[in-house]
Design a protein around this motif. Sequence first.
Motif, PDB file in Angstrom:
ATOM      1  N   GLN A 264      -3.936   0.138  -1.946  1.00  0.00           N
ATOM      2  CA  GLN A 264      -3.982  -0.855  -0.874  1.00  0.00           C
ATOM      3  C   GLN A 264      -2.869  -1.881  -1.003  1.00  0.00           C
ATOM      4  OE1 GLN A 264      -7.420  -3.889  -1.639  1.00  0.00           O
ATOM      5  NE2 GLN A 264      -8.091  -1.895  -2.410  1.00  0.00           N
ATOM      6  N   LEU A 265      -2.442  -2.174  -2.247  1.00  0.00           N
ATOM      7  CA  LEU A 265      -1.326  -3.098  -2.441  1.00  0.00           C
ATOM      8  C   LEU A 265      -0.014  -2.460  -2.001  1.00  0.00           C
ATOM      9  CD1 LEU A 265      -2.298  -4.524  -5.954  1.00  0.00           C
ATOM     10  CD2 LEU A 265      -2.807  -5.481  -3.694  1.00  0.00           C
ATOM     11  N   ALA A 266       0.137  -1.158  -2.281  1.00  0.00           N
ATOM     12  CA  ALA A 266       1.343  -0.450  -1.859  1.00  0.00           C
ATOM     13  C   ALA A 266       1.414  -0.364  -0.341  1.00  0.00           C
ATOM     14  CB  ALA A 266       1.363   0.950  -2.470  1.00  0.00           C
ATOM     15  N   MET A 267       0.295  -0.080   0.303  1.00  0.00           N
ATOM     16  CA  MET A 267       0.277   0.010   1.763  1.00  0.00           C
ATOM     17  C   MET A 267       0.526  -1.353   2.395  1.00  0.00           C
ATOM     18  SD  MET A 267      -2.827   2.733   2.481  1.00  0.00           S
ATOM     19  CE  MET A 267      -2.494   2.729   4.262  1.00  0.00           C
ATOM     20  N   ASN A 268      -0.016  -2.400   1.782  1.00  0.00           N
ATOM     21  CA  ASN A 268       0.229  -3.750   2.287  1.00  0.00           C
ATOM     22  C   ASN A 268       1.707  -4.102   2.192  1.00  0.00           C
ATOM     23  OD1 ASN A 268      -0.862  -6.389   3.233  1.00  0.00           O
ATOM     24  ND2 ASN A 268      -0.069  -7.096   1.270  1.00  0.00           N
ATOM     25  N   ALA A 269       2.354  -3.680   1.091  1.00  0.00           N
ATOM     26  CA  ALA A 269       3.787  -3.933   0.926  1.00  0.00           C
ATOM     27  C   ALA A 269       4.619  -3.177   1.956  1.00  0.00           C
ATOM     28  CB  ALA A 269       4.224  -3.541  -0.490  1.00  0.00           C
ATOM     29  N   ASP A 270       4.101  -2.038   2.434  1.00  0.00           N
ATOM     30  CA  ASP A 270       4.791  -1.262   3.469  1.00  0.00           C
ATOM     31  C   ASP A 270       4.457  -1.747   4.878  1.00  0.00           C
ATOM     32  OD1 ASP A 270       6.247   0.414   1.811  1.00  0.00           O
ATOM     33  OD2 ASP A 270       4.635   1.875   1.624  1.00  0.00           O
ATOM     34  N   GLY A 271       3.726  -2.845   4.975  1.00  0.00           N
ATOM     35  CA  GLY A 271       3.429  -3.431   6.273  1.00  0.00           C
ATOM     36  C   GLY A 271       2.259  -2.814   7.005  1.00  0.00           C
ATOM     37  N   LEU A 272       1.436  -2.028   6.287  1.00  0.00           N
ATOM     38  CA  LEU A 272       0.273  -1.398   6.917  1.00  0.00           C
ATOM     39  C   LEU A 272      -0.942  -2.325   6.814  1.00  0.00           C
ATOM     40  CD1 LEU A 272       0.860   2.197   5.555  1.00  0.00           C
ATOM     41  CD2 LEU A 272       1.266   1.387   7.871  1.00  0.00           C
ATOM     42  N   SER A 273      -1.804  -2.311   7.814  1.00  0.00           N
ATOM     43  CA  SER A 273      -2.921  -3.250   7.921  1.00  0.00           C
ATOM     44  C   SER A 273      -4.093  -2.827   7.049  1.00  0.00           C
ATOM     45  CB  SER A 273      -3.387  -3.336   9.371  1.00  0.00           C
ATOM     46  OG  SER A 273      -3.985  -2.111   9.764  1.00  0.00           O
ATOM     47  N   PRO A 274      -5.057  -3.759   6.806  1.00  0.00           N
ATOM     48  CA  PRO A 274      -6.283  -3.370   6.090  1.00  0.00           C
ATOM     49  C   PRO A 274      -7.031  -2.241   6.785  1.00  0.00           C
ATOM     50  CG  PRO A 274      -6.103  -5.765   6.194  1.00  0.00           C
ATOM     51  CD  PRO A 274      -5.001  -5.210   7.052  1.00  0.00           C
ATOM     52  N   ALA A 275      -7.010  -2.228   8.114  1.00  0.00           N
ATOM     53  CA  ALA A 275      -7.683  -1.150   8.843  1.00  0.00           C
ATOM     54  C   ALA A 275      -7.038   0.204   8.535  1.00  0.00           C
ATOM     55  CB  ALA A 275      -7.648  -1.421  10.338  1.00  0.00           C
ATOM     56  N   ALA A 325       6.039   8.091   0.054  1.00  0.00           N
ATOM     57  CA  ALA A 325       5.235   7.636   1.190  1.00  0.00           C
ATOM     58  C   ALA A 325       5.606   6.211   1.577  1.00  0.00           C
ATOM     59  CB  ALA A 325       3.749   7.706   0.840  1.00  0.00           C
ATOM     60  N   ASP A 326       5.878   5.995   2.862  1.00  0.00           N
ATOM     61  CA  ASP A 326       6.094   4.638   3.363  1.00  0.00           C
ATOM     62  C   ASP A 326       5.552   4.472   4.784  1.00  0.00           C
ATOM     63  OD1 ASP A 326       7.910   6.191   4.660  1.00  0.00           O
ATOM     64  OD2 ASP A 326       9.684   5.076   4.013  1.00  0.00           O
ATOM     65  N   VAL A 327       4.917   5.535   5.299  1.00  0.00           N
ATOM     66  CA  VAL A 327       4.319   5.464   6.626  1.00  0.00           C
ATOM     67  C   VAL A 327       2.872   5.942   6.534  1.00  0.00           C
ATOM     68  CG1 VAL A 327       6.487   5.752   7.871  1.00  0.00           C
ATOM     69  CG2 VAL A 327       5.151   7.770   7.241  1.00  0.00           C
ATOM     70  N   PHE A 328       2.095   5.627   7.542  1.00  0.00           N
ATOM     71  CA  PHE A 328       0.666   5.923   7.554  1.00  0.00           C
ATOM     72  C   PHE A 328       0.379   7.411   7.349  1.00  0.00           C
ATOM     73  CE2 PHE A 328      -3.195   6.780  10.197  1.00  0.00           C
ATOM     74  CZ  PHE A 328      -4.109   6.151   9.355  1.00  0.00           C
ATOM     75  N   GLY A 329       1.097   8.280   8.035  1.00  0.00           N
ATOM     76  CA  GLY A 329       0.859   9.717   7.947  1.00  0.00           C
ATOM     77  C   GLY A 329       1.076  10.262   6.545  1.00  0.00           C
ATOM     78  N   ALA A 330       2.090   9.746   5.842  1.00  0.00           N
ATOM     79  CA  ALA A 330       2.368  10.209   4.488  1.00  0.00           C
ATOM     80  C   ALA A 330       1.232   9.838   3.540  1.00  0.00           C
ATOM     81  CB  ALA A 330       3.685   9.615   3.996  1.00  0.00           C
TER      82      ALA A 330
END
Length: 437
Positions: A264-275, A325-330
Amino acid sequence: MFSRFWSQTAGGLPRVFWTLWSAILVNRIGAFGMLFLPLYLSAGRGLSLTAAGLVTAGYGIGGAGGSLIGGVLADSWGRRATMVTANGIAAALMLALAFAQPLWLIAGLTLFIGIFHSMPGPATVAAIIDIVPEESRSRAFNLQFWAFNLGMAIASALAGVIAEVGFFFLFALDAATTAITAYVLFRHVPETLMLRQGRPSRPWATRPWPARPIGSRPHPASGQVKRSTTPGGLGTALTDPIFMVFVGLTFIAAILNSQTSILQLAMNADGLSPAAYGIVAAVPGLLIVLGQLFVPRLIQGRLKGRVLALSLAVSGIGYFTLTFADVFGAYLMAAAIWTIGSMIAAPPNAEVIAELAPARLRARYQAVFFLTFPAAGFVAPAVGGWSLEHLGDVHWVLIGVLGLAAAAGHLLASRPRERRVARLLAAPAALPTSATV
């Protein structure tokens, strides 16, 4: 066709197993709080990734102690008493966390929640072993794992949306479902240990049950129940070399599975939301719900060590793909890969523990085994937060290599373990009932 499949998969299991199954499902559906704790600390309280990881690691420290305490209590005090008490206290602590403001109080509550969240685990598995015949345990453990992940899939999907409204609701709803779990266990689950006075506890008083307690046997001459006083305790499990090698390899698997706190920290750093994280976190549960019931047939007749080695190799590859991975699909694709690995590991993991543990120390062996998960829950965020902050994507390379190394370890450890199990099956069953801590 489906009804026949379901009958073969779930048919014939005791009613109390399904009550335990339902309690696990309810508890997991409401497991919101700890799922989003790292994001709450970093995004909601402004802590650095390293600091958020260290506070979250307190949950793992508490869980390590809770697993051992829960195992000892389940073998001495009782399965039901341990599960009800731990869930009740955990619900109160989680509600307190919903209102906590000072960081020191949040850290302290996180530690104690870890203790009481982990206490019911050994008791639950020991209770399932108590009531489910040996030939049905693989199905029972598979269904237990299925319920756990069905609940987690629902929780993950809901938690992302609830977090957008406010973190308070995550903790409050978690407290409510934990309290419901305690109530269900208190009202509908008997004491499966049944050592007190040699008779079943009140919930089964009107149902047929063996007159003698589990773990005792008639004296060959008199026909009277004779109890063994063979000593044993946590030290027996901790000094069992074959078992501890298995525990060590399971710890590495738990390290991989605990990477969701870093994810979740990695996804947050990539600009992805909690949802978005909630959806990715729900993917494993969804895949397990759809496919887990078919796993026993796929691995039936195969050596457990090879199945566990394949599991860790696939999981390691899944986490390695996060390097790119840096996008939601990945992230979704990576989650699907490591989920396949965890799916095939669940039945053999549970069966190995049931095979290696002496009957009198069933919950204690489970406690040492369960110790791996909170221990990983400490190590993964404590080291992972620093690693992600300072090493970046190299963190995921290291996790992948760790998974492959553990896979090789299972291949090496498999043969001595299988020989040990064969000797145990060939030896006369010993059924002592008393043990020391």
